[in-house]
Scaffold this motif. Structure first.
Motif, PDB file in Angstrom:
ATOM      1  N   LEU A 182       0.832  -1.219   0.000  1.00 52.13           N
ATOM      2  CA  LEU A 182       0.000   0.000   0.000  1.00 52.13           C
ATOM      3  C   LEU A 182       0.858   1.256   0.000  1.00 52.13           C
ATOM      4  CD1 LEU A 182      -2.855   1.170   0.138  1.00 52.13           C
ATOM      5  CD2 LEU A 182      -2.712   1.026   2.627  1.00 52.13           C
ATOM      6  N   SER A 183       1.942   1.286   0.776  1.00 51.83           N
ATOM      7  CA  SER A 183       2.817   2.467   0.836  1.00 51.83           C
ATOM      8  C   SER A 183       3.542   2.667  -0.470  1.00 51.83           C
ATOM      9  CB  SER A 183       3.822   2.312   1.984  1.00 51.83           C
ATOM     10  OG  SER A 183       4.672   1.203   1.754  1.00 51.83           O
ATOM     11  N   THR A 184       3.910   1.594  -1.103  1.00 53.82           N
ATOM     12  CA  THR A 184       4.628   1.679  -2.373  1.00 53.82           C
ATOM     13  C   THR A 184       3.713   2.267  -3.445  1.00 53.82           C
ATOM     14  OG1 THR A 184       5.985  -0.238  -1.783  1.00 53.82           O
ATOM     15  CG2 THR A 184       5.897   0.380  -4.123  1.00 53.82           C
ATOM     16  N   SER A 185       2.536   1.782  -3.481  1.00 55.01           N
ATOM     17  CA  SER A 185       1.596   2.283  -4.493  1.00 55.01           C
ATOM     18  C   SER A 185       1.245   3.730  -4.254  1.00 55.01           C
ATOM     19  CB  SER A 185       0.325   1.398  -4.506  1.00 55.01           C
ATOM     20  OG  SER A 185      -0.328   1.448  -3.254  1.00 55.01           O
ATOM     21  N   THR A 186       1.254   4.155  -3.039  1.00 51.72           N
ATOM     22  CA  THR A 186       0.937   5.554  -2.702  1.00 51.72           C
ATOM     23  C   THR A 186       2.029   6.483  -3.207  1.00 51.72           C
ATOM     24  OG1 THR A 186      -0.254   4.834  -0.728  1.00 51.72           O
ATOM     25  CG2 THR A 186       0.426   7.122  -0.804  1.00 51.72           C
ATOM     26  N   SER A 187       3.283   6.087  -3.001  1.00 50.31           N
ATOM     27  CA  SER A 187       4.407   6.927  -3.453  1.00 50.31           C
ATOM     28  C   SER A 187       4.441   7.040  -4.965  1.00 50.31           C
ATOM     29  CB  SER A 187       5.740   6.350  -2.933  1.00 50.31           C
ATOM     30  OG  SER A 187       5.969   5.069  -3.475  1.00 50.31           O
ATOM     31  N   ILE A 188       4.066   6.056  -5.643  1.00 52.86           N
ATOM     32  CA  ILE A 188       4.033   6.086  -7.106  1.00 52.86           C
ATOM     33  C   ILE A 188       2.972   7.050  -7.569  1.00 52.86           C
ATOM     34  CG2 ILE A 188       3.485   4.730  -9.168  1.00 52.86           C
ATOM     35  CD1 ILE A 188       4.811   2.360  -7.785  1.00 52.86           C
ATOM     36  N   SER A 189       1.860   6.995  -6.923  1.00 58.32           N
ATOM     37  CA  SER A 189       0.756   7.879  -7.317  1.00 58.32           C
ATOM     38  C   SER A 189       1.055   9.327  -7.021  1.00 58.32           C
ATOM     39  CB  SER A 189      -0.559   7.435  -6.631  1.00 58.32           C
ATOM     40  OG  SER A 189      -0.426   7.564  -5.219  1.00 58.32           O
ATOM     41  N   ASN A 190       1.980   9.613  -6.111  1.00 58.55           N
ATOM     42  CA  ASN A 190       2.354  10.985  -5.767  1.00 58.55           C
ATOM     43  C   ASN A 190       3.500  11.493  -6.652  1.00 58.55           C
ATOM     44  OD1 ASN A 190       0.444  11.197  -3.741  1.00 58.55           O
ATOM     45  ND2 ASN A 190       1.853  10.477  -2.135  1.00 58.55           N
ATOM     46  N   GLY A 191       3.829  10.916  -7.778  1.00 56.25           N
ATOM     47  CA  GLY A 191       4.810  11.423  -8.743  1.00 56.25           C
ATOM     48  C   GLY A 191       6.152  10.856  -8.566  1.00 56.25           C
TER      49      GLY A 191
END
Length: 400
Positions: free
Chosen positions: A369-378
């Motif tokens: 979940l944290s990994t996918s969040t960082s990707i979505s933030n650019g």
């Protein structure tokens, strides 16, 4: 009739005449000699045996001495304690007790011997006693089993010839042994006067000892009405003390015995050897069946004991098997408890494993979940290089 051969010849040629003469009574002066001739008892060897035996010691001497004074105590021949009568009586009884150890000495014998001694010398009396005991089977009256046969025969004769009186005796509980044992053991010499006893001996020696049954039944027959009118206690007393009085009358203030009537009544009953043999066969058959029954009962008892032993052994084996079964059950319970304990441990480990797996899955889910969040933030979609990660780590270290 001076000797045995003459007598036997006369008896065979004149049997009816002799029987009638004996029934009327043997003359007193000839009685002893005729008794010996009828019984063929004259025996020099037995007389020599008697002379030898009276010099020996018998184990029955005290008992014989005790009974001497009770045997015809009012007769002059036997009243004096030191007289020849009691001495001869003692000698004959002692000699016979040694001659026949199986019988030895029995009460009743002194009366029989006394009657013989009143008619002949002691050595001849001994010989005639031996003849009476063995050839006439008077001995059977004194042996353990034989009196039962005599009483059985007498009971059957009462049943056959005096059926009403027999039924009365049965209802009142009267047994023949209660009153006739003394008659048979002493040949009636215990209760009757000698003049009557001699006539009874005459007939017994002429016809056989079974003649006593006729005299016994004649007594019952002549007293039947009186006997039927009384009950147990009076019956026993009458049979033992008064029944003989039926042949006694009074004449000039003195007792007179109707001896001829008594003998005539006894012989008129016609008790045949066939009747006695038939009853004896019945008794022997009854004894045979009784003995067979006792043997069967004894066999069943032994079998029962054997079965009881087997049952006890089986019960012991069963008890041992039960104990072994209990031990096995205890081991099985212990094993089952251990199995349940292991199952509980296994369940606990499974739960711990499941919990661990669950935590691992939660951690992986959080990381994704944290990994996918960082990707979505650019952030770069590329994984940071090892160098950039190290420099970043170094910067953060310097800043701090």
């Amino acid at each position: 009739m001076g000797n045995r051969a003459d007598y036997q010849t006369f008896a065979s040629e004149n049997s009816q005449k002799l029987a009638s003469a004996i029934e009327r009574g043997i003359p007193d002066t000839l009685r002893g000699m005729v008794w010996q001739l009828m019984s063929a008892s004259k025996d020099p060897e037995l007389e020599a045996t008697y002379i030898r035996l009276i010099k020996e010691t018998s184990p029955h001497e005290k008992a014989i001495m005790r009974d001497l004074g009770r045997t015809f105590p009012h007769h002059a021949f036997f009243t004096d304690g030191q007289g020849i009568g009691q001495e001869n009586l003692f000698n004959v009884l002692k000699a016979y007790s040694l001659h026949d150890p199986q019988v030895g000495y029995c009460q009743g014998l002194p009366f029989v011997v006394a009657v013989l001694l009143l008619n002949m010398p002691d050595e001849e009396a001994f010989s005639l006693l031996v003849r009476l005991m063995h050839s006439y089977d008077l001995r059977g009256h004194f042996l353990p089993e034989m009196p039962k046969l005599q009483l059985r025969l007498f009971d059957r004769l009462i049943e056959e010839l005096l059926p009403v009186l027999h039924l009365h005796f049965v209802r009142q509980g009267i047994k023949s042994s209660m009153f006739c044992s003394q008659w048979f053991l002493t040949l009636f010499s215990y209760r009757f006067p000698l003049e009557v006893v001699y006539r009874i001996f005459d007939n017994c020696l002429a016809s056989g000892i079974e003649a006593i049954f006729g005299f016994a039944l004649a007594l019952l027959q002549q007293n039947e009405e009186k006997l039927l009118a009384v009950k147990f206690d009076d019956l026993v007393a009458f049979l033992n003390a008064q029944i003989v009085d039926t042949y006694k009358t009074e004449a000039d203030g003195e007792a007179v015995w109707r001896t001829d009537d008594f003998v005539r009544d006894a012989t008129a009953l016609r008790i045949t050897p066939f009747m006695l043999d038939t009853y004896a066969h019945e008794y022997n058959e009854m004894v045979r069946q009784r003995d067979a029954h006792l043997l069967e009962v004894d066999f069943l008892r032994r079998s029962n004991r054997n079965l009881s032993t087997q049952v006890n052994a089986l019960e012991a084996s069963l008890a041992q098997l039960n104990q072994e079964h209990v031990n096995i059950l205890n081991e099985l319970v212990k094993a089952r408890l251990q199995s349940e304990e292991l199952e509980r441990e296994l369940v606990r480990y499974k739960l711990l494993y499941a919990e661990s797996v669950h935590k691992t899955e939660d951690a992986l889910s959080s990381h994704r979940l944290s990994t996918s969040t960082s990707i979505s933030n650019g952030g770069s979609s590329k994984r940071p290089s090892l160098q950039s990660m190290i420099s970043g780590f170094t910067k953060s270290s310097s800043a701090s």
